[in-house]
Design a protein around this motif. Structure first.
Motif, PDB file in Angstrom:
ATOM      1  N   GLN A  64       0.844  -1.198   0.000  1.00 36.31           N
ATOM      2  CA  GLN A  64       0.000   0.000   0.000  1.00 36.31           C
ATOM      3  C   GLN A  64       0.879   1.247   0.000  1.00 36.31           C
ATOM      4  O   GLN A  64       1.811   1.355   0.797  1.00 36.31           O
ATOM      5  CB  GLN A  64      -0.907   0.019   1.234  1.00 36.31           C
ATOM      6  CG  GLN A  64      -1.847   1.213   1.256  1.00 36.31           C
ATOM      7  CD  GLN A  64      -2.718   1.223   2.498  1.00 36.31           C
ATOM      8  OE1 GLN A  64      -2.545   0.369   3.361  1.00 36.31           O
ATOM      9  NE2 GLN A  64      -3.633   2.149   2.576  1.00 36.31           N
ATOM     10  N   ARG A  66       1.473   5.539   0.266  1.00 35.09           N
ATOM     11  CA  ARG A  66       0.982   6.524   1.225  1.00 35.09           C
ATOM     12  C   ARG A  66      -0.185   7.305   0.634  1.00 35.09           C
ATOM     13  O   ARG A  66      -0.311   7.462  -0.591  1.00 35.09           O
ATOM     14  CB  ARG A  66       2.096   7.496   1.611  1.00 35.09           C
ATOM     15  CG  ARG A  66       2.519   8.441   0.509  1.00 35.09           C
ATOM     16  CD  ARG A  66       3.594   9.391   1.001  1.00 35.09           C
ATOM     17  NE  ARG A  66       3.960  10.353  -0.020  1.00 35.09           N
ATOM     18  CZ  ARG A  66       3.333  11.501  -0.221  1.00 35.09           C
ATOM     19  NH1 ARG A  66       2.287  11.823   0.537  1.00 35.09           N
ATOM     20  NH2 ARG A  66       3.717  12.337  -1.167  1.00 35.09           N
ATOM     21  N   GLU A  67      -0.995   7.815   1.474  1.00 32.96           N
ATOM     22  CA  GLU A  67      -2.167   8.577   1.048  1.00 32.96           C
ATOM     23  C   GLU A  67      -1.749   9.984   0.630  1.00 32.96           C
ATOM     24  O   GLU A  67      -0.969  10.646   1.325  1.00 32.96           O
ATOM     25  CB  GLU A  67      -3.179   8.649   2.181  1.00 32.96           C
ATOM     26  CG  GLU A  67      -4.457   9.374   1.796  1.00 32.96           C
ATOM     27  CD  GLU A  67      -5.448   9.418   2.951  1.00 32.96           C
ATOM     28  OE1 GLU A  67      -6.505  10.048   2.781  1.00 32.96           O
ATOM     29  OE2 GLU A  67      -5.141   8.814   4.003  1.00 32.96           O
ATOM     30  N   ILE A  68      -2.254  10.458  -0.527  1.00 32.88           N
ATOM     31  CA  ILE A  68      -1.975  11.805  -1.031  1.00 32.88           C
ATOM     32  C   ILE A  68      -3.115  12.718  -0.619  1.00 32.88           C
ATOM     33  O   ILE A  68      -4.289  12.434  -0.886  1.00 32.88           O
ATOM     34  CB  ILE A  68      -1.834  11.798  -2.564  1.00 32.88           C
ATOM     35  CG1 ILE A  68      -0.670  10.878  -2.970  1.00 32.88           C
ATOM     36  CG2 ILE A  68      -1.606  13.201  -3.094  1.00 32.88           C
ATOM     37  CD1 ILE A  68      -0.516  10.729  -4.465  1.00 32.88           C
ATOM     38  N   THR A  69      -2.785  13.828   0.034  1.00 31.84           N
ATOM     39  CA  THR A  69      -3.806  14.763   0.521  1.00 31.84           C
ATOM     40  C   THR A  69      -4.124  15.812  -0.536  1.00 31.84           C
ATOM     41  O   THR A  69      -3.309  16.084  -1.439  1.00 31.84           O
ATOM     42  CB  THR A  69      -3.323  15.451   1.803  1.00 31.84           C
ATOM     43  OG1 THR A  69      -2.161  16.234   1.494  1.00 31.84           O
ATOM     44  CG2 THR A  69      -2.972  14.417   2.869  1.00 31.84           C
ATOM     45  N   GLU A  72      -1.666  18.849  -0.937  1.00 34.98           N
ATOM     46  CA  GLU A  72      -0.453  18.681  -1.729  1.00 34.98           C
ATOM     47  C   GLU A  72      -0.678  19.065  -3.193  1.00 34.98           C
ATOM     48  O   GLU A  72       0.259  19.438  -3.885  1.00 34.98           O
ATOM     49  CB  GLU A  72       0.031  17.233  -1.646  1.00 34.98           C
ATOM     50  CG  GLU A  72       0.546  16.819  -0.280  1.00 34.98           C
ATOM     51  CD  GLU A  72       1.021  15.380  -0.279  1.00 34.98           C
ATOM     52  OE1 GLU A  72       2.170  15.136  -0.695  1.00 34.98           O
ATOM     53  OE2 GLU A  72       0.228  14.510   0.115  1.00 34.98           O
TER      54      GLU A  72
END
Length: 403
Positions: A64, A66-69, A72
């Motif tokens: 998995q 990382r989550e992109i906010t 960003e």
């Protein structure tokens, strides 16, 4: 432990020895190798787990990310310069814009100083003139040295205003150069949108710079108008007061009060126009608004007929000079000795006060056209002044007839 035949056991020992020798660990002729061959097990089977270092390499993917906010993508990153090909262009544009704005700030400060100097000189001039006129009205001797000294100070003030105009002209040249630079920067900024290799935040920054340049262009136009208006007013003021001071000098010499110069009141002797300006077709071409200037052949322009040029002052900034020059130049090429009637036409509608106001405006505009004609080289003695009113006119106009 599994038991192997002597043949298999022998081959395994040989393979193991060859592998150790190939790896550079032992020599086939060394005692240690012989001892290890005698003691080493043929095959070891174990249930021990794999080393962690090996396991992390074998079982590393998929995994998995990382989550992109949202910040960003649409946050501060959009307002920062990128390292793309457009980044250097943005940097140059920002520096040039900052230098231009700093230069304009200096020009505006200089212009304010020149205006203050002009106000001071004008006040000093009128103070000296008021002293002279007051003494002349009360009665004085011819050639009174006190009044002569005041007259010299007034002339010095006028000379200072003339020098002030020269400095304003220099300012006008510098502001015009700044206007050209701003126009170039605006074109360069807009052309940067088409450069390949830009990222999204580059175009956002280009938009900010484009708006800043547009605002700077508006500021430059305002400064240009200020300089131009100041030069025009001061020039007209000097022209008027130079005539007045000549008359005042004669008054001081004779010790008598004469008043203002007659040359500053050109329409004071104007008479009512005897032509048919009030009955002509007002839908013909005119200078001003959106229509084109009307230029007829001089042979068809007797006194009282169609005007050579009709200037309609329907807005404060009527650009009539070039069209008027073309019409008059064509007429003088056909008739070098021609004379002209300059008629101030005002509307006839409205009450008495409104008609009087429009009549005054028409005469003032006609004086402006008269100054333009004399500035073009038309002798003032070849121009006859008159005034008229028209039922069809909706604003004050100036008509020029050839005769």
């Amino acid at each position: 432990m599994t038991t192997f035949t002597p043949f298999i056991r022998k081959n395994l020992m040989i393979c193991t020895a060859v592998a150790l020798v190939g790896a550079g660990f032992v020599s086939l002729s060394s005692p240690s190798f012989a001892q290890s061959r005698a003691n080493a097990p043929a095959l070891v089977i174990t249930h021990a787990p794999l080393p962690q270092s090996l396991k992390s390499k074998l079982y590393s993917s998929p995994q998995q990310v990382r989550e992109i906010t949202a910040k960003e993508i649409s946050g501060d990153a959009y307002r920062s310069l990128s390292g793309s090909m457009v980044g250097q262009e943005l940097f140059d544009l920002q520096n040039n814009l900052a230098n231009l704005q700093s230069r304009l700030e200096g020009l505006a400060g200089n212009m304010s100083g020149l205006q203050r100097d002009g106000e001071r000189l004008s006040a000093q001039y009128y103070a000296n003139i008021a002293t002279i006129n007051t003494q002349l009205q009360s009665g004085t001797t011819p050639g009174n040295p006190r009044l002569v000294r005041k007259l010299g100070e007034a002339q010095s003030d006028l000379q200072g205003l003339n020098d002030n105009i020269s400095r304003m002209n220099d300012q006008a040249v510098q502001v015009s150069e700044a206007a050209s630079q701003a126009a170039y920067m605006l074109d360069k900024t807009r052309a940067a949108y088409a450069i390949s290799g830009a990222v999204e935040e580059d175009h956002v920054k280009l938009t900010e710079i484009e708006d800043s340049v547009n605002n700077t262009v508006i500021y430059i136009e305002r400064l240009l108008n200020t300089v131009s208006d100041s030069i025009s007013r001061t020039t007209a003021y000097l022209s008027t007061e130079r005539n007045n001071i000549r008359t005042l000098s004669m008054a001081v010499t004779n010790g008598d009060l004469y008043g203002r110069s007659l040359s500053n009141r050109p329409f004071s002797t104007a008479v009512a126009y005897q032509g048919n300006a009030g009955q002509m077709n007002m839908d013909q071409g005119y200078v001003g608004g959106e229509q084109q200037p009307m230029m007829a052949q001089p042979a068809s322009l007797p006194t009282g007929g169609r005007p050579l040029a009709k200037i309609k002052f329907d807005n404060p900034d009527v650009d009539y000079e070039q069209a008027l020059y073309i019409a008059v130049n064509e007429a003088l090429e056909r008739y070098p000795n021609a004379r002209f009637d300059l008629v101030a036409v005002h509307p006839a509608q409205g009450n008495a006060a409104e008609v009087a106001i429009e009549s005054t405006r028409a005469r003032r505009n006609a004086e402006r056209v008269l100054r333009t004609l004399t500035g073009m080289g038309v002798p003032s003695e070849n121009i006859d002044l008159a005034y008229d009113q028209s039922d069809a006119a909706r604003t004050n106009e100036v008509h020029l007839y050839i005769k």
